[in-house]
Design a protein around this motif. Sequence first.
Motif, PDB file in Angstrom:
ATOM      1  N   ALA A 111       0.829  -1.208   0.000  1.00 29.86           N
ATOM      2  CA  ALA A 111       0.000   0.000   0.000  1.00 29.86           C
ATOM      3  C   ALA A 111       0.863   1.257   0.000  1.00 29.86           C
ATOM      4  O   ALA A 111       0.587   2.223  -0.722  1.00 29.86           O
ATOM      5  CB  ALA A 111      -0.927  -0.008   1.217  1.00 29.86           C
ATOM      6  N   ALA A 114       2.575   1.524  -3.433  1.00 32.92           N
ATOM      7  CA  ALA A 114       1.602   1.881  -4.469  1.00 32.92           C
ATOM      8  C   ALA A 114       1.271   3.370  -4.405  1.00 32.92           C
ATOM      9  O   ALA A 114       1.073   4.023  -5.428  1.00 32.92           O
ATOM     10  CB  ALA A 114       0.335   1.048  -4.312  1.00 32.92           C
ATOM     11  N   ALA A 115       1.220   3.898  -3.191  1.00 32.89           N
ATOM     12  CA  ALA A 115       0.957   5.336  -3.040  1.00 32.89           C
ATOM     13  C   ALA A 115       2.137   6.160  -3.540  1.00 32.89           C
ATOM     14  O   ALA A 115       1.964   7.198  -4.185  1.00 32.89           O
ATOM     15  CB  ALA A 115       0.666   5.652  -1.574  1.00 32.89           C
ATOM     16  N   LEU A 118       2.782   4.524  -7.683  1.00 36.67           N
ATOM     17  CA  LEU A 118       1.657   4.377  -8.608  1.00 36.67           C
ATOM     18  C   LEU A 118       0.601   5.452  -8.417  1.00 36.67           C
ATOM     19  O   LEU A 118      -0.392   5.488  -9.145  1.00 36.67           O
ATOM     20  CB  LEU A 118       1.011   2.987  -8.442  1.00 36.67           C
ATOM     21  CG  LEU A 118       1.919   1.775  -8.685  1.00 36.67           C
ATOM     22  CD1 LEU A 118       1.128   0.481  -8.499  1.00 36.67           C
ATOM     23  CD2 LEU A 118       2.533   1.829 -10.081  1.00 36.67           C
ATOM     24  N   GLU A 120      -1.523   5.736  -6.033  1.00 40.26           N
ATOM     25  CA  GLU A 120      -2.775   5.270  -5.430  1.00 40.26           C
ATOM     26  C   GLU A 120      -3.042   6.031  -4.130  1.00 40.26           C
ATOM     27  O   GLU A 120      -2.126   6.347  -3.373  1.00 40.26           O
ATOM     28  CB  GLU A 120      -2.715   3.766  -5.170  1.00 40.26           C
ATOM     29  CG  GLU A 120      -2.673   2.946  -6.448  1.00 40.26           C
ATOM     30  CD  GLU A 120      -2.818   1.453  -6.183  1.00 40.26           C
ATOM     31  OE1 GLU A 120      -3.065   1.058  -5.025  1.00 40.26           O
ATOM     32  OE2 GLU A 120      -2.686   0.673  -7.146  1.00 40.26           O
ATOM     33  N   ARG A 121      -4.315   6.278  -3.877  1.00 41.83           N
ATOM     34  CA  ARG A 121      -4.718   7.069  -2.717  1.00 41.83           C
ATOM     35  C   ARG A 121      -4.723   6.208  -1.460  1.00 41.83           C
ATOM     36  O   ARG A 121      -5.156   5.055  -1.481  1.00 41.83           O
ATOM     37  CB  ARG A 121      -6.107   7.652  -2.965  1.00 41.83           C
ATOM     38  CG  ARG A 121      -6.675   8.464  -1.824  1.00 41.83           C
ATOM     39  CD  ARG A 121      -8.010   9.063  -2.202  1.00 41.83           C
ATOM     40  NE  ARG A 121      -8.686   9.626  -1.045  1.00 41.83           N
ATOM     41  CZ  ARG A 121      -9.479   8.930  -0.244  1.00 41.83           C
ATOM     42  NH1 ARG A 121      -9.702   7.643  -0.484  1.00 41.83           N
ATOM     43  NH2 ARG A 121     -10.061   9.505   0.803  1.00 41.83           N
ATOM     44  N   LYS A 126      -6.746   2.380   4.809  1.00 38.89           N
ATOM     45  CA  LYS A 126      -5.369   1.975   4.537  1.00 38.89           C
ATOM     46  C   LYS A 126      -4.413   2.548   5.580  1.00 38.89           C
ATOM     47  O   LYS A 126      -3.464   1.879   6.006  1.00 38.89           O
ATOM     48  CB  LYS A 126      -4.943   2.437   3.141  1.00 38.89           C
ATOM     49  CG  LYS A 126      -5.450   1.549   2.020  1.00 38.89           C
ATOM     50  CD  LYS A 126      -4.860   1.960   0.686  1.00 38.89           C
ATOM     51  CE  LYS A 126      -5.341   1.051  -0.432  1.00 38.89           C
ATOM     52  NZ  LYS A 126      -4.766   1.424  -1.745  1.00 38.89           N
ATOM     53  N   ILE A 167       4.068  -5.086  -6.705  1.00 37.80           N
ATOM     54  CA  ILE A 167       3.838  -3.878  -7.502  1.00 37.80           C
ATOM     55  C   ILE A 167       4.310  -4.092  -8.936  1.00 37.80           C
ATOM     56  O   ILE A 167       3.652  -3.692  -9.904  1.00 37.80           O
ATOM     57  CB  ILE A 167       4.566  -2.676  -6.872  1.00 37.80           C
ATOM     58  CG1 ILE A 167       3.983  -2.340  -5.492  1.00 37.80           C
ATOM     59  CG2 ILE A 167       4.489  -1.462  -7.789  1.00 37.80           C
ATOM     60  CD1 ILE A 167       2.533  -1.932  -5.507  1.00 37.80           C
ATOM     61  N   LYS A 170       2.068  -6.610 -10.936  1.00 39.31           N
ATOM     62  CA  LYS A 170       0.742  -6.080 -11.246  1.00 39.31           C
ATOM     63  C   LYS A 170       0.662  -5.639 -12.708  1.00 39.31           C
ATOM     64  O   LYS A 170      -0.330  -5.880 -13.394  1.00 39.31           O
ATOM     65  CB  LYS A 170       0.415  -4.914 -10.309  1.00 39.31           C
ATOM     66  CG  LYS A 170      -0.997  -4.372 -10.461  1.00 39.31           C
ATOM     67  CD  LYS A 170      -1.271  -3.322  -9.404  1.00 39.31           C
ATOM     68  CE  LYS A 170      -2.698  -2.801  -9.524  1.00 39.31           C
ATOM     69  NZ  LYS A 170      -3.006  -1.782  -8.491  1.00 39.31           N
TER      70      LYS A 170
END
Length: 291
Positions: A111, A114-115, A118, A120-121, A126, A167, A170
């Motif tokens: 997580a 990814a933030a 990527l 991601e929020r 989270k 990651i 993916k």
Amino acid sequence: MNDQASLPKAALWMGGWLALMLTMTVAGREATRELDVFQIMVMRSAIGLVLLMPLVMLAGGFRTLRTTAFFQHVGRNVVHYTGQYLWLYALALIPIAQLISIEFTMPIWTAILAALFLGERIGWRKSASIALGLAGVAIIVRPGADTINLGQLLALASAVTFAISVIMVKALTRRDSVTTIIFWMLVIQSVLGLVPALLVWKTPTAQDWPWVLLVAFCGTFSHYCMARAMVHAEATIVVPMDFLRVPLAAVVGYLVYAEAIDVFTALGAALILFGNMLNLRRGGTARIPPK
């Protein structure tokens, strides 16, 4: 997709994943008693290639293994190879329950990464998941306490490395099939590990071979079982089934190696699992990997 109709199949494939992962944990520890981790890993990859051939033939042969993302596979497998080495090394140093509990911080690091990379929020679920997971690790490892050791640090490093691998893979699942990803994983990791393995090579004895073969079999087909489970159900249904591996690993450690479960490991594992469950409740539709 009819979730109710597919749940028994998903549960069956996840049962295979759990059985194979727990078996590999024991086999890996036994194999490392006599053989170096580098040697075990290259043997696992080479034997795994042979074991994978029936699936390759069923998928349509070698022509189905072509990829336009070869260098992405290389990068992913350099990272994944490092994580596997750290995991196997830690397996020989700390109780199984501790290793598996720390391994389950992987979604937390995923997580965060990814933030960062990527975009991601990270919402409140989270954030709470990350906080609970980090608290769980702190309880298990207890920084500054006399009980902290190299095995715990290696287990934590392997979890971070596996998160990086997740990651990277993916993106690969958008281009290649599960069989193709596993095939290139075994090929690339065989090449990566050949020289280090030759430097520490020791002829396996008759007692070593069953453990090495089990590591190869379980390591190859456990990933296939997980992927097949996600074909029949969403990730938000499949992933919580894997949480059973924490208590089951503790049971295996107790029955096979008489490893007692201390209160710190139990409490830390509970916080890590609760954080993961909280994160999974955020909703949404998970992408189903290709068959």
